[in-house]
Scaffold this motif. Structure first.
Motif, PDB file in Angstrom:
ATOM      1  N   ILE A 155      31.958   5.273 -61.838  1.00 29.13           N
ATOM      2  CA  ILE A 155      31.968   4.619 -63.149  1.00 29.13           C
ATOM      3  C   ILE A 155      33.328   3.974 -63.419  1.00 29.13           C
ATOM      4  N   GLU A 156      34.401   4.708 -63.134  1.00 26.97           N
ATOM      5  CA  GLU A 156      35.750   4.229 -63.456  1.00 26.97           C
ATOM      6  C   GLU A 156      36.175   3.044 -62.599  1.00 26.97           C
ATOM      7  N   ASN A 157      35.655   2.933 -61.395  1.00 27.84           N
ATOM      8  CA  ASN A 157      36.141   1.906 -60.473  1.00 27.84           C
ATOM      9  C   ASN A 157      35.143   0.792 -60.202  1.00 27.84           C
ATOM     10  N   SER A 158      33.972   0.839 -60.801  1.00 26.05           N
ATOM     11  CA  SER A 158      33.010  -0.248 -60.630  1.00 26.05           C
ATOM     12  C   SER A 158      33.444  -1.458 -61.455  1.00 26.05           C
ATOM     13  N   SER A 159      32.947  -2.625 -61.094  1.00 28.89           N
ATOM     14  CA  SER A 159      33.359  -3.880 -61.729  1.00 28.89           C
ATOM     15  C   SER A 159      32.249  -4.449 -62.597  1.00 28.89           C
ATOM     16  N   GLU A 160      32.634  -4.995 -63.743  1.00 27.24           N
ATOM     17  CA  GLU A 160      31.664  -5.615 -64.639  1.00 27.24           C
ATOM     18  C   GLU A 160      31.047  -6.874 -64.036  1.00 27.24           C
ATOM     19  N   LYS A 161      31.759  -7.502 -63.101  1.00 27.26           N
ATOM     20  CA  LYS A 161      31.310  -8.778 -62.548  1.00 27.26           C
ATOM     21  C   LYS A 161      30.254  -8.604 -61.460  1.00 27.26           C
ATOM     22  N   LYS A 194      33.534 -16.447 -51.469  1.00 26.48           N
ATOM     23  CA  LYS A 194      33.214 -17.749 -52.027  1.00 26.48           C
ATOM     24  C   LYS A 194      32.658 -17.569 -53.425  1.00 26.48           C
ATOM     25  N   THR A 195      33.039 -18.432 -54.323  1.00 25.69           N
ATOM     26  CA  THR A 195      32.628 -18.277 -55.723  1.00 25.69           C
ATOM     27  C   THR A 195      31.142 -18.499 -55.921  1.00 25.69           C
ATOM     28  N   ASN A 196      30.487 -19.211 -55.008  1.00 22.68           N
ATOM     29  CA  ASN A 196      29.048 -19.431 -55.173  1.00 22.68           C
ATOM     30  C   ASN A 196      28.224 -18.270 -54.650  1.00 22.68           C
ATOM     31  N   LYS A 197      28.900 -17.205 -54.199  1.00 21.24           N
ATOM     32  CA  LYS A 197      28.208 -16.008 -53.745  1.00 21.24           C
ATOM     33  C   LYS A 197      28.382 -14.883 -54.750  1.00 21.24           C
ATOM     34  N   ASN A 198      27.303 -14.096 -54.965  1.00 19.64           N
ATOM     35  CA  ASN A 198      27.366 -12.941 -55.844  1.00 19.64           C
ATOM     36  C   ASN A 198      27.775 -11.718 -55.038  1.00 19.64           C
ATOM     37  N   GLN A 199      28.407 -10.768 -55.706  1.00 26.59           N
ATOM     38  CA  GLN A 199      28.764  -9.513 -55.054  1.00 26.59           C
ATOM     39  C   GLN A 199      27.750  -8.445 -55.456  1.00 26.59           C
ATOM     40  N   HIS A 200      27.122  -7.821 -54.443  1.00 25.23           N
ATOM     41  CA  HIS A 200      26.144  -6.763 -54.701  1.00 25.23           C
ATOM     42  C   HIS A 200      26.526  -5.550 -53.861  1.00 25.23           C
ATOM     43  N   TYR A 206      24.718  -3.916 -58.757  1.00 21.72           N
ATOM     44  CA  TYR A 206      24.642  -2.693 -57.961  1.00 21.72           C
ATOM     45  C   TYR A 206      23.195  -2.281 -57.739  1.00 21.72           C
ATOM     46  N   SER A 207      23.000  -1.511 -56.665  1.00 18.94           N
ATOM     47  CA  SER A 207      21.766  -0.768 -56.448  1.00 18.94           C
ATOM     48  C   SER A 207      22.172   0.674 -56.190  1.00 18.94           C
ATOM     49  N   LEU A 208      21.566   1.612 -56.912  1.00 22.37           N
ATOM     50  CA  LEU A 208      21.938   3.024 -56.805  1.00 22.37           C
ATOM     51  C   LEU A 208      20.765   3.814 -56.224  1.00 22.37           C
ATOM     52  N   LEU A 209      21.003   4.454 -55.095  1.00 18.03           N
ATOM     53  CA  LEU A 209      19.997   5.302 -54.453  1.00 18.03           C
ATOM     54  C   LEU A 209      20.448   6.753 -54.529  1.00 18.03           C
ATOM     55  N   THR A 210      19.561   7.607 -55.047  1.00 16.73           N
ATOM     56  CA  THR A 210      19.798   9.052 -55.020  1.00 16.73           C
ATOM     57  C   THR A 210      18.638   9.704 -54.272  1.00 16.73           C
ATOM     58  N   ASN A 211      18.671  11.015 -54.163  1.00 13.84           N
ATOM     59  CA  ASN A 211      17.607  11.699 -53.414  1.00 13.84           C
ATOM     60  C   ASN A 211      16.262  11.645 -54.120  1.00 13.84           C
ATOM     61  N   ASN A 212      16.254  11.376 -55.407  1.00 11.57           N
ATOM     62  CA  ASN A 212      14.989  11.372 -56.138  1.00 11.57           C
ATOM     63  C   ASN A 212      14.721  10.079 -56.896  1.00 11.57           C
ATOM     64  N   PHE A 272      15.608   5.468 -57.155  1.00  8.54           N
ATOM     65  CA  PHE A 272      16.213   4.247 -56.628  1.00  8.54           C
ATOM     66  C   PHE A 272      16.251   3.224 -57.749  1.00  8.54           C
ATOM     67  N   TYR A 273      17.464   2.846 -58.155  1.00  5.19           N
ATOM     68  CA  TYR A 273      17.654   1.863 -59.229  1.00  5.19           C
ATOM     69  C   TYR A 273      18.154   0.571 -58.594  1.00  5.19           C
ATOM     70  N   LYS A 274      17.332  -0.441 -58.604  1.00  5.50           N
ATOM     71  CA  LYS A 274      17.610  -1.678 -57.879  1.00  5.50           C
ATOM     72  C   LYS A 274      18.130  -2.761 -58.810  1.00  5.50           C
ATOM     73  N   ASP A 275      19.159  -3.485 -58.360  1.00  6.13           N
ATOM     74  CA  ASP A 275      19.703  -4.642 -59.063  1.00  6.13           C
ATOM     75  C   ASP A 275      20.041  -4.327 -60.521  1.00  6.13           C
ATOM     76  N   ILE A 276      21.025  -3.483 -60.719  1.00  3.20           N
ATOM     77  CA  ILE A 276      21.457  -3.119 -62.065  1.00  3.20           C
ATOM     78  C   ILE A 276      22.909  -3.552 -62.255  1.00  3.20           C
ATOM     79  N   ASN A 277      23.294  -3.757 -63.520  1.00  2.00           N
ATOM     80  CA  ASN A 277      24.679  -4.118 -63.804  1.00  2.00           C
ATOM     81  C   ASN A 277      25.524  -2.860 -63.985  1.00  2.00           C
TER      82      ASN A 277
END
Length: 647
Positions: free
Chosen positions: A117-123, A82-88, A126-132, A134-139
C-alpha cells in the motif's frame, strides 16, 4: 531523451528559411563624396562590420526561439519507459496459513500488505492474486481496499497455477509495460520447477523469525478392550528438541485427560490417550506451546456411532460370506433364488449375485432399479450360467456383455496395487505367494472396466465397471471349491470386505480442508429436499447426490475454518463431522530463493525496494517547460539586441 510527439521535429527543417533570407538579404551602402577620404573609408568599414554582427545575433536568437518552440511542442522527457505505454503490475500475495506468523517487523501477511500500500503508485494499474481471490485491473485505491481486508486462508494455490496466471497476464496486455511480483514464504516449493520458459517475475520471500514448530499431524484409534479405546495422536516436531509440552484432550468443552511430553529434534512421536468407550465423542486435542504456527496446535476428530452396512447375497448358501460379514459391522442376509424377499432389496447397500445360473426378469428389474438408485452390485457367474440371460441383464445395466465359457486352468497372478480398491490393504507388494487357480471362466467385454485382479493370461479375474451412480464388480469365474481354490486364498477377505465397505462411505474420524471429501449419509430425501452443513460461524450447501437410501455429499471449496460441522436436514442434525487444516501448511521446509539461477527471475528481500525501483523506472521528467523558458529568453534577447545594440 525521448519525445511524446517526435513528428513535430520534422518542422526543424523549416529553419533553413530564415537562414537563406539572411544570406541573400544584401544591404546596399551609398557612397557620399567627402573631402577627407581616408576618414570616410574607415567609418564605412566599422559600420558594415557592426551591422553584420547584429544581424547574426538576431538570426541566432530567432533560430533559438523557433527551435525551442518546436522542441516544447514535441514534449521531450527523460524516462525508462514510453509515455504511450501504461504500467501494469501483477502482484501475487501469499495469504496461506503459513504466512500467519511473526517476522522481524510483525505479522508476515499484514506487514507485506502494508508495504505494498505504502509503495504502490497512483499512476499505475494492478492485478492482485491471492490464494482465494483474483482482482484484475484495479487502481491503487482498489488495491489498498483489498489489501486492508486481506485475511489468511486455508486454501493453497499451486505454484504452477500462479506461473500460468502470470504467463496469461503478460500475453494479454498489449501496449503495456508489465511487471510481475511474487510475495510468498515459498513453502514446499522447489526451484526445479523454474525453467527457461518460466515467465519473468521478481521474487520476495517472507521469512518467519521463529524456526521451531510442533504440530498435531493426525489421529487414529485402536481398540484396547470392550470398555475403552485408545486414541493415538501423531505429533511432528520441526526444529530443536522440546521438553515438557502440555497436551490435553476434550470431549467438546469438557476436559477428559491431560499430560505432557518431550520430543526430539525433527522427529515424530505418538501420544496415547485411553478413553472410555462411547457412541459419540466430539474430540478436540490442544497443544500449549509457543511456536511458529498456532493453527496446527488444535486438532478436531469425531467418533460417530457407525451404522452397519446392509449386505444381501442371492444364490447358494455361501458360508464364507457370513464369516466375512460379521454382525458387529454388517447386516448380512442370504436368500436363495426361490425365496427372495423383494421388499428388502431397496434397503440394501450392496447385493451379491452369487453364482446364479439364470437371472429371472423380475429379479433383473428389481436389481436394475436398485442399481440406478446407487446400490452396489457384485456379479459372480455359475459354472453353468446361461450366457443369454446374463447378457440380457448386463445390457440393461449398460455395462457390456460376457463371452461363452472358456474351460482352461489358469492361475490368478496379478494384483493392481494402485487401484483405489486396495488402498491401505497391503503394506508392500507381494511378489511370491501361492497363486489361486480357476478351471473355467466367462470373460467380460466392457469399455468402462478396470482390472482389480488379473489371470495369468492378462484377462481380468475381478474387474470394476464404471457406472454413473454406483460400483459394479464382476468376478469372471465361479469361486466354489469345485471350480477354484480362491476361497482358500488370503485375498478372499480383503476383496469381499471392501466390496461392502466401499458401497457405503462412512464418515471418517476427521477430514482435511481444501481436499475433495465424499461422505455418505444414510437418510431419505424427497425430490426438493436438501441437506446443509453448518456450525456457529459458517453454513453452506455442499454438492449432494440422492441415491439408494443415502445422500452422497462432496465437500472441497468449503468449509474454510477447522472445527466441528453439523449435517442438517431442515433443522435436525443427522451427523457431525470434524475438519482440520491441511497438514502440509505445518511444514518448515522453505525454498531458498537465492539459489534460483533462472535469468527471468530476480530476487529481492524488500517489497519497498522492488516497488521503488518500478516507480523510479516509470518516472517521467518532462522537459517542455525548459524549452518554453528558453524560447522566452531568446525572445527577450532579441528585443534587447534590437533596442540597445547600435551599430
Amino acid at each position: 531523451m525521448q519525445f511524446k510527439n517526435p513528428e513535430v521535429l520534422y518542422f526543424l527543417a523549416l529553419l533553413i528559411i530564415p537562414i537563406l533570407v539572411h544570406l541573400f538579404q544584401l544591404q546596399k551602402f551609398v557612397k557620399v563624396p567627402f573631402t577627407n577620404v581616408a576618414f570616410l573609408q574607415k567609418l564605412a568599414q566599422e559600420t558594415r562590420k557592426s551591422s553584420r554582427i547584429k544581424k547574426w545575433l538576431i538570426l541566432c536568437t530567432r533560430l533559438l526561439l523557433f527551435s525551442a518552440i518546436l522542441f516544447a511542442f514535441s514534449q521531450p522527457y527523460f524516462s525508462d519507459k514510453k509515455t504511450n505505454k501504461n504500467q501494469h503490475t501483477f502482484v501475487y500475495l501469499d495469504n496461506s496459513l503459513s504466512t500467519n506468523t511473526k517476522g522481524e517487523k510483525g505479522n508476515l501477511l499484514q506487514v507485506a500488505a502494508q508495504e505494498i500500500i505504502e509503495n504502490s503508485s497512483e499512476k499505475d494499474n494492478y492485478s492482485l492474486l491471492t490464494n482465494n481471490n483474483f482482482y484484475k485491473d484495479i487502481n491503487q485505491q482498489e488495491l489498498k481496499n483489498r489489501l486492508l481486508n486481506i485475511e489468511n486462508t486455508s486454501k493453497k494455490l499451486d505454484f504452477s497455477n500462479i506461473l500460468l496466471k502470470i504467463s496469461t497476464f503478460q500475453k494479454n496486455k498489449t501496449n503495456t509495460s508489465r511487471k510481475s511480483i511474487l510475495i510468498s514464504d515459498f513453502q514446499n516449493t522447489y526451484k526445479k520447477m523454474f525453467t527457461n520458459v518460466t515467465p519473468a517475475f521478481s521474487a520476495i520471500k517472507l521469512t518467519a523469525t521463529q524456526k521451531n514448530n510442533i504440530s498435531i499431524d493426525s489421529v487414529y484409534i485402536t481398540n484396547e478392550n470392550t470398555n475403552n479405546f485408545l486414541i493415538n495422536v501423531v505429533i511432528k516436531n520441526y526444529g530443536e528438541q522440546q521438553n515438557n509440552i502440555p497436551i490435553a484432550i476434550y470431549d467438546q468443552k469438557k476436559l477428559i485427560s491431560k499430560q505432557s511430553f518431550s520430543i526430539e529434534s525433527n522427529t515424530e512421536k505418538i501420544i496415547k490417550f485411553t478413553i472410555q468407550n462411547q457412541a459419540d465423542f466430539l474430540g478436540k486435542i490442544t497443544l500449549t506451546f509457543n511456536d511458529t504456527f498456532d493453527f496446527d496446535n488444535t486438532f478436531y476428530f469425531n467418533i460417530n456411532s457407525t451404522k452397519k452396512v446392509n449386505v444381501l447375497s442371492i444364490g447358494s448358501n455361501a458360508i464364507f460370506l457370513s464369516k466375512i460379514y460379521t454382525k458387529n459391522e454388517f447386516n448380512f442376509t442370504n436368500y436363495s433364488l426361490k425365496n427372495i424377499n423383494y421388499n428388502i432389496l431397496q434397503k440394501q447397500q450392496i447385493i451379491i449375485l452369487n453364482e446364479l445360473e439364470n437371472i429371472p426378469e423380475i429379479l433383473s428389474k428389481n436389481i436394475l432399479d436398485f442399481s440406478k438408485k446407487g446400490g452396489s452390485l457384485v456379479i459372480i457367474p455359475n459354472e453353468n450360467s446361461n450366457v443369454n440371460s446374463y447378457n440380457s441383464f448386463l445390457q440393461k445395466l449398460n455395462i457390456g456383455k460376457i463371452k461363452t465359457k472358456i474351460s482352461d486352468t489358469l492361475k490368478i497372478t496379478s494384483i493392481n496395487y494402485n487401484h483405489p480398491f486396495f488402498k491401505n490393504v497391503f503394506s508392500k507388494k507381494v511378489s511370491n505367494f501361492q497363486y489361486p487357480i480357476i478351471k473355467n471362466y466367462y470373460p467380460i467385454s466392457s469399455k468402462n472396466s478396470s482390472k482389480i485382479i488379473s489371470l495369468e493370461n492378462n484377462l481380468a479375474f475381478i474387474s470394476q465397471i464404471q457406472n454413473t451412480n454406483n460400483n459394479i464388480y464382476y468376478i469372471s469365474s465361479a469361486i466354489n471349491r469345485n471350480n477354484s481354490n480362491f476361497l482358500n486364498s488370503p485375498l478372499i477377505v480383503p476383496v469381499f470386505y471392501n466390496f461392502a465397505k466401499l458401497s457405503f462411505k462412512h464418515s471418517q474420524l476427521y477430514y482435511r480442508i481444501d481436499k475433495e471429501n465424499k461422505i455418505d449419509i444414510e437418510t431419505k430425501l424427497s425430490k426438493d429436499e436438501i441437506v446443509s452443513v453448518s456450525n456457529s460461524d459458517a453454513a453452506f450447501i455442499p454438492i449432494q447426490q440422492i441415491l439408494q437410501n443415502k445422500v452422497t455429499l462432496t465437500t472441497k471449496e468449503q468449509p474454510l475454518i477447522a472445527g466441528f460441522y453439523s449435517i442438517l436436514k431442515e433443522k435436525d442434525t443427522i451427523k457431525t463431522l470434524a475438519y482440520n487444516y491441511p497438514k502440509e501448511e505445518s511444514s518448515m521446509i522453505f525454498m531458498d530463493v537465492n539459489e534460483i539461477t533462472n535469468k527471468n527471475i530476480t530476487v529481492s528481500s524488500s517489497i519497498k525496494d522492488v516497488f521503488q525501483e518500478i516507480n523510479k523506472k516509470n518516472e517521467v521528467h518532462w522537459l517542455w517547460k525548459w524549452f518554453l523558458a528558453l524560447a522566452i529568453v531568446s525572445l527577450l534577447l532579441e528585443i534587447l539586441i534590437l533596442k540597445f545594440y547600435k551599430p
